[in-house]
Scaffold this active site. Structure first.
Site, PDB file in Angstrom:
ATOM      1  N   SER A  13       0.806  -1.217   0.000  1.00 52.27           N
ATOM      2  CA  SER A  13       0.000   0.000   0.000  1.00 52.27           C
ATOM      3  C   SER A  13       0.841   1.269   0.000  1.00 52.27           C
ATOM      4  CB  SER A  13      -0.932   0.024   1.219  1.00 52.27           C
ATOM      5  OG  SER A  13      -0.184  -0.008   2.423  1.00 52.27           O
ATOM      6  N   SER A 136      14.696  -7.893   4.170  1.00 52.55           N
ATOM      7  CA  SER A 136      15.414  -7.633   5.399  1.00 52.55           C
ATOM      8  C   SER A 136      15.751  -6.143   5.450  1.00 52.55           C
ATOM      9  CB  SER A 136      16.673  -8.515   5.464  1.00 52.55           C
ATOM     10  OG  SER A 136      17.402  -8.287   6.647  1.00 52.55           O
ATOM     11  N   TYR A 150      13.459  -4.184  16.016  1.00 49.31           N
ATOM     12  CA  TYR A 150      13.354  -4.227  14.554  1.00 49.31           C
ATOM     13  C   TYR A 150      14.536  -5.000  13.984  1.00 49.31           C
ATOM     14  CZ  TYR A 150      13.173  -2.655   9.688  1.00 49.31           C
ATOM     15  OH  TYR A 150      13.131  -2.607   8.322  1.00 49.31           O
ATOM     16  N   LYS A 154      14.744  -8.703  11.933  1.00 47.76           N
ATOM     17  CA  LYS A 154      15.390  -8.873  10.631  1.00 47.76           C
ATOM     18  C   LYS A 154      16.572  -9.839  10.720  1.00 47.76           C
ATOM     19  CE  LYS A 154      12.701  -6.035   8.362  1.00 47.76           C
ATOM     20  NZ  LYS A 154      11.735  -6.563   7.360  1.00 47.76           N
TER      21      LYS A 154
END
Length: 284
Positions: A13, A136, A150, A154
């Site tokens: 989006s 990633s 975060y 990853k």
């Protein structure tokens, strides 16, 4: 079944996901655009009524994930490229962040990607054709204070994907990690701090906090990457029969990953002096 390549892109989006979907459609491929906010995806898909399908989905919802894969395969007959691009971020020191926030980071960035690729793999294996593209980050190689969860999500995706390509390449499939730097995708407006600031972290994660508070003034420094150019390069690399397992995007990513590699090499070289001393003694 269509012979035209079909892509399923989550997080389509906005940002890099949206720009990649737009570029892929412009190249004549089929795309399933998936995200919670359907408005911008519908506007793009309206330009390609025969080759675009919009699916509103919360990637953390198991039934919606199953429905997404099912609708993609029903509409186009197959999934050639699964791009796990959906992601969220909360900032703050490890001690500061709320548990519900960092668990949500893992639900979106890691567990949703795992479950989607597990759902897509049976069809790919049956055809002996397909590619899993896990988005990633340079933060998945080199972490920073204030962005630990975060990065950890990853890092987890990196480890999983390393195993994945070793498992699926013998049956003709591919898995690729994409490691972008900081791109001007609007993520700054969607990223929030979690928890209450602790003064003792002012000189570490606090620097991150101040930078994001002044993101408008520092935008050109913090976000050097152009997502439209990234989409073009990524499409070219993924469709040119790549041999690489990792695709690094952005000059800032190259610099940060190189620094991490240099640090790792230094520690590796230093460890040569004692690493073997921990082995069982050999009988004389």
């Amino acid at each position: 079944m269509s012979t035209t390549p079909t892509w399923l892109i989550t997080g389509a989006s906005s940002g890099l996901g949206h720009d990649l979907a737009s570029h892929v459609l412009n190249e004549g491929h089929e795309v399933v655009l998936a995200a919670r906010n359907e408005q911008s995806m519908q506007q793009l898909a309206a330009q390609y009524p025969e080759s675009a399908l919009v699916v509103g989905v919360d990637v953390t919802n198991p039934e919606q994930r199953k429905s997404l894969i099912s609708r993609a395969e029903q509409r186009f007959g197959k999934i050639d490229f699964l791009v796990n691009n959906a992601g969220i971020d909360y900032l703050g020191a490890i001690e500061e962040q709320r548990e519900e926030d960092y668990r949500q980071v893992f639900e979106v960035n890691f567990f949703a990607a795992v479950e989607l690729l597990r759902l897509a793999l049976p069809g790919m294996r049956a055809r002996r054709s397909g590619m899993i593209v896990n988005m990633s980050s340079m933060d998945g190689i080199a972490s920073l204070p204030g962005n630990a969860f975060y990065s950890a999500s990853k890092f987890a995706l990196e480890g999983l994907t390393e195993s994945l390509w070793q498992e699926i390449e013998p049956v003709g499939l591919k898995a690729v990690l994409v490691e972008p730097g900081s791109f001007l995708t609007g993520i700054d407006a969607r990223t929030h701090f979690s928890g209450e600031l602790i003064p003792d972290y002012d000189d570490s994660s606090g620097n991150f906090f101040r930078a994001m508070q002044n993101v408008e003034m520092l935008r050109d420094v913090i976000f050097p990457g152009d997502p439209k150019r990234a989409a073009e390069v990524l499409f070219e690399q993924l469709t040119s029969h790549p041999t690489m397992h990792r695709i690094i995007l952005g000059s800032d990513a190259m610099r940060r990953i190189q620094t991490k590699m240099d640090d790792l090499q230094a520690d590796f070289d230093a460890s040569r002096l004692f690493a073997a001393k921990t082995d069982f003694a050999k009988a004389s």
